[in-house]
Design an enzyme around this catalytic site. Structure first.
Site, PDB file in Angstrom:
ATOM      1  N   GLY A 267     -20.729 -43.247   8.321  1.00  0.00           N
ATOM      2  CA  GLY A 267     -19.015 -43.186   8.802  1.00  0.00           C
ATOM      3  C   GLY A 267     -18.063 -43.286   9.572  1.00  0.00           C
ATOM      4  O   GLY A 267     -16.675 -43.393   9.171  1.00  0.00           O
TER       5      GLY A 267
ATOM      6  N   GLY B  23     -23.620 -41.415  12.057  1.00  0.00           N
ATOM      7  CA  GLY B  23     -24.593 -41.707  13.686  1.00  0.00           C
ATOM      8  C   GLY B  23     -22.662 -40.921  14.672  1.00  0.00           C
ATOM      9  O   GLY B  23     -22.876 -40.628  15.010  1.00  0.00           O
ATOM     10  N   ARG B  24     -22.068 -42.387  14.352  1.00  0.00           N
ATOM     11  CA  ARG B  24     -20.963 -42.369  15.303  1.00  0.00           C
ATOM     12  C   ARG B  24     -20.547 -40.721  15.629  1.00  0.00           C
ATOM     13  O   ARG B  24     -19.969 -40.723  16.830  1.00  0.00           O
ATOM     14  CB  ARG B  24     -19.767 -43.075  15.168  1.00  0.00           C
ATOM     15  CG  ARG B  24     -18.715 -43.463  16.058  1.00  0.00           C
ATOM     16  CD  ARG B  24     -18.001 -44.493  15.245  1.00  0.00           C
ATOM     17  NE  ARG B  24     -18.073 -45.283  14.508  1.00  0.00           N
ATOM     18  CZ  ARG B  24     -18.326 -46.927  14.924  1.00  0.00           C
ATOM     19  NH1 ARG B  24     -17.718 -46.974  15.949  1.00  0.00           N
ATOM     20  NH2 ARG B  24     -19.102 -47.313  14.323  1.00  0.00           N
TER      21      ARG B  24
ATOM     22  N   ARG C  75     -18.945 -53.352  22.143  1.00  0.00           N
ATOM     23  CA  ARG C  75     -17.867 -52.953  21.340  1.00  0.00           C
ATOM     24  C   ARG C  75     -16.326 -53.739  21.525  1.00  0.00           C
ATOM     25  O   ARG C  75     -15.965 -53.912  20.837  1.00  0.00           O
ATOM     26  CB  ARG C  75     -17.581 -51.220  20.478  1.00  0.00           C
ATOM     27  CG  ARG C  75     -19.253 -50.709  20.369  1.00  0.00           C
ATOM     28  CD  ARG C  75     -18.744 -49.428  19.748  1.00  0.00           C
ATOM     29  NE  ARG C  75     -17.727 -49.316  18.395  1.00  0.00           N
ATOM     30  CZ  ARG C  75     -16.665 -48.802  18.587  1.00  0.00           C
ATOM     31  NH1 ARG C  75     -16.043 -48.659  19.837  1.00  0.00           N
ATOM     32  NH2 ARG C  75     -16.172 -49.240  17.258  1.00  0.00           N
TER      33      ARG C  75
ATOM     34  N   TYR D 235     -15.775 -56.391  18.567  1.00  0.00           N
ATOM     35  CA  TYR D 235     -15.303 -55.879  17.570  1.00  0.00           C
ATOM     36  C   TYR D 235     -13.016 -56.331  18.321  1.00  0.00           C
ATOM     37  O   TYR D 235     -11.941 -55.648  17.791  1.00  0.00           O
ATOM     38  CB  TYR D 235     -15.119 -54.745  16.850  1.00  0.00           C
ATOM     39  CG  TYR D 235     -16.404 -54.409  16.299  1.00  0.00           C
ATOM     40  CD1 TYR D 235     -17.472 -55.507  15.913  1.00  0.00           C
ATOM     41  CD2 TYR D 235     -17.405 -53.368  17.347  1.00  0.00           C
ATOM     42  CE1 TYR D 235     -18.276 -54.873  15.211  1.00  0.00           C
ATOM     43  CE2 TYR D 235     -18.601 -53.105  17.020  1.00  0.00           C
ATOM     44  CZ  TYR D 235     -18.740 -53.555  15.474  1.00  0.00           C
ATOM     45  OH  TYR D 235     -20.099 -53.363  15.517  1.00  0.00           O
TER      46      TYR D 235
ATOM     47  N   CYS E 114     -21.288 -64.167  32.133  1.00  0.00           N
ATOM     48  CA  CYS E 114     -20.219 -65.149  31.740  1.00  0.00           C
ATOM     49  C   CYS E 114     -20.079 -65.973  30.150  1.00  0.00           C
ATOM     50  O   CYS E 114     -20.184 -66.736  29.669  1.00  0.00           O
ATOM     51  CB  CYS E 114     -21.616 -67.274  32.170  1.00  0.00           C
ATOM     52  SG  CYS E 114     -21.752 -66.806  33.891  1.00  0.00           S
ATOM     53  N   GLU E 115     -18.368 -64.810  30.210  1.00  0.00           N
ATOM     54  CA  GLU E 115     -18.234 -64.989  29.159  1.00  0.00           C
ATOM     55  C   GLU E 115     -16.675 -64.065  28.767  1.00  0.00           C
ATOM     56  O   GLU E 115     -16.803 -63.186  29.551  1.00  0.00           O
ATOM     57  CB  GLU E 115     -18.961 -63.848  27.727  1.00  0.00           C
ATOM     58  CG  GLU E 115     -20.560 -64.396  27.162  1.00  0.00           C
ATOM     59  CD  GLU E 115     -20.326 -65.829  26.209  1.00  0.00           C
ATOM     60  OE1 GLU E 115     -18.506 -65.372  25.910  1.00  0.00           O
ATOM     61  OE2 GLU E 115     -20.688 -66.666  25.473  1.00  0.00           O
TER      62      GLU E 115
HETATM   63  C1  PLP Z   1     -24.490 -47.635  10.774  1.00  0.00           C
HETATM   64  C2  PLP Z   1     -25.362 -46.871   9.456  1.00  0.00           C
HETATM   65  C3  PLP Z   1     -25.107 -44.938   9.491  1.00  0.00           C
HETATM   66  C4  PLP Z   1     -24.198 -44.503  10.373  1.00  0.00           C
HETATM   67  O1  PLP Z   1     -23.058 -45.450  10.594  1.00  0.00           O
HETATM   68  P1  PLP Z   1     -21.906 -44.621  11.876  1.00  0.00           P
HETATM   69  O2  PLP Z   1     -20.472 -45.251  11.608  1.00  0.00           O
HETATM   70  O3  PLP Z   1     -22.035 -44.356  13.012  1.00  0.00           O
HETATM   71  O4  PLP Z   1     -22.098 -42.855  10.836  1.00  0.00           O
HETATM   72  C5  PLP Z   1     -25.656 -45.167   8.337  1.00  0.00           C
HETATM   73  N1  PLP Z   1     -26.265 -45.490   7.599  1.00  0.00           N
HETATM   74  C6  PLP Z   1     -26.383 -46.200   7.311  1.00  0.00           C
HETATM   75  C7  PLP Z   1     -26.909 -47.132   6.234  1.00  0.00           C
HETATM   76  C8  PLP Z   1     -25.885 -47.551   8.160  1.00  0.00           C
HETATM   77  O5  PLP Z   1     -26.600 -48.782   8.142  1.00  0.00           O
END
Ligand code: PLP
Length: 420
Positions: A230, A274-275, A310, A314, A341-342
């Site tokens: 996150g 991840g991000r 995205r 969002y 078509c959105e």
């Molecule tokens: C999506 C997710 C992540 C990664 O989130 P990021 O925002 O990309 O860092 C990590 N753990 C779980 C359980 C997730 O669902």
């Protein structure tokens, strides 16, 4: 004028396009590796620190192999993600399995790979025991409910479908202890795209305090804590990246004040981001196919929401650079659109950009996480190729573009002939 840098020039991209037509995502290997090293170095004094890259952000085995080389593991949440990690050479302690609403075959595979298994619900103790047998070390996902404020993307914890309540955490670990299990972990994930480092420090403190309470009450020993992912990224050019050092420093202080102070050191601290690992180092490269002037000025790209969802989903901001016009002042505001078509198939709305011409090449920034991965085939749209820009400037294709044959692969046209 606010801008963002690119690791390539228009000339570089024109050359790449001779072999790989637009649209495509291109990832910057050098920047991904440098960022991974920066994170590791920032957390070097946090006990047992390890990052498990959230595979869903960029589920490409070439990227996973790079991250494995940098010492990261993989956070998986489905069977295909487990297999991707395995293909990239990640097994055992390199795998975190944080799923929800999990089918039995996924527990079986995660256990077979020897990964850390993170249960999302108290009922999964029984379910896992019946379907795969309990693993040696087990982790629960904690949902702090109203104890923790939510953030914009992930929402309020008490309204989120994930995790155990506080009471269930005590009950769940007690059940496992009484079954004879000896090795435990604890997890939470309460943020998404969060730019405030204090948020992660506070999350760590909540988990550390709960670990102290549960360890004492149940007389069990925790081996690791997983703070989730996150960490946000600066999508907007005026935003600042989150300081890994600030998070690491705060987590270490909270650790000493709770875990160490209560004699529970050593406890390994994990994250599953991840991000922030790959997001800023990917670009969607797309060419202008049409220009349209009606009530507004529209740029029609050769890509669409199938390539990057995205903004449409969002209203997320993704910065756009018009290649070769990096230093030109904005001429007007454009809606940069795809071909679905959105009407929400727009990469940008009212975006000030230099005067655009047909054939211009646009780099849409920060597509290295939750970009290609979220693609879909609605409206018969095909997902693009993924390319890797290597440290020596060469380019490899790490996923080819989908073809119409791929799209039709699940249909049986022979059966259609006989169908009346
Ligand atoms: C999506 C997710 C992540 C990664 O989130 P990021 O925002 O990309 O860092 C990590 N753990 C779980 C359980 C997730 O669902």
């Amino acid at each position: 004028m606010v801008s963002k840098n690119l690791p390539f020039t228009k000339e570089d991209i024109l050359k790449i396009m001779e072999k790989y037509p637009t649209p495509f995502h291109i990832y910057d290997e050098k920047a991904i590796r440098e960022n991974a090293r920066k994170m590791k170095s920032a957390f070097k004094d946090v006990p047992g620190f390890k990052e498990f890259f959230a595979v869903k952000a960029l589920p490409n085995p070439f990227i996973l192999k790079i991250l494995k080389e940098e010492g990261f593991g993989a956070d998986c949440s489905s069977l295909p993600e487990l297999i991707l990690a395995e293909k990239a050479g990640m097994t055992g302690d390199d795998i975190m399995f944080s799923s929800n609403d999990t089918p039995s075959e996924e527990f079986i595979k995660a256990k077979e790979l020897g990964g850390f298994i993170n249960l999302d619900d108290i009922s999964h103790i029984d379910y896992m025991e019946r379907s795969a047998g309990l693993p040696e070390i087990i982790c629960f996902r904690y949902n702090p409910g109203s104890l923790k404020e939510g953030n914009a993307i992930i929402g309020k914890p008490e309204e989120a479908k994930y995790g155990f309540t506080r009471e269930q955490m005590f009950e769940g670990y007690r059940i496992l202890r009484d079954k004879g299990l000896k090795r435990f972990g604890m997890h939470t994930m309460v943020a998404s795209n969060e730019l405030n480092p204090d948020y992660f420090v506070e999350t760590a403190r909540i988990l550390f305090e709960l670990i102290v309470e549960i360890s004492k009450e149940l007389n069990i020993n925790f081996e690791f804590v997983n703070l989730g992912g996150g960490i946000g990224i600066p999508y907007r050019p005026e935003e600042e990246p989150v300081s890994f050092e600030a998070i690491a420093k705060g987590v270490k202080e909270a650790y000493e004040a709770t875990i160490t102070a209560n004699g529970l050191h050593p406890l390994k601290v994990f994250m599953e981001c991840g991000r922030v690992i790959t997001g800023p180092y990917g670009y969607l490269i797309s060419q202008v196919r049409h220009l349209k002037h009606t009530y507004k000025d529209y740029v029609g790209m050769d890509s669409c929401m199938a390539n990057l969802m995205r903004p449409g989903m969002y209203g997320a901001y993704h910065h756009i650079t018009v290649l070769g016009k990096e230093n030109e002042a904005p001429a007007r505001k454009y809606d940069v659109t795809g071909s679905l078509c959105e009407n929400n198939d727009k990469f940008a709305i009212d975006r000030p950009l230099p005067e655009i011409e047909i054939g211009d090449i646009l780099a849409i920034h920060d597509t290295g996480a939750h970009g290609h991965a979220m693609g879909f085939n609605y409206n018969g749209k095909l997902r693009s190729a993924e390319l890797l820009l290597r440290e020596d400037g060469s380019v490899v294709q790490i996923r080819r573009a989908e073809t119409i044959e791929d799209y039709f692969a699940t249909l049986d046209f022979e059966a259609l002939k006989d169908f009346k």
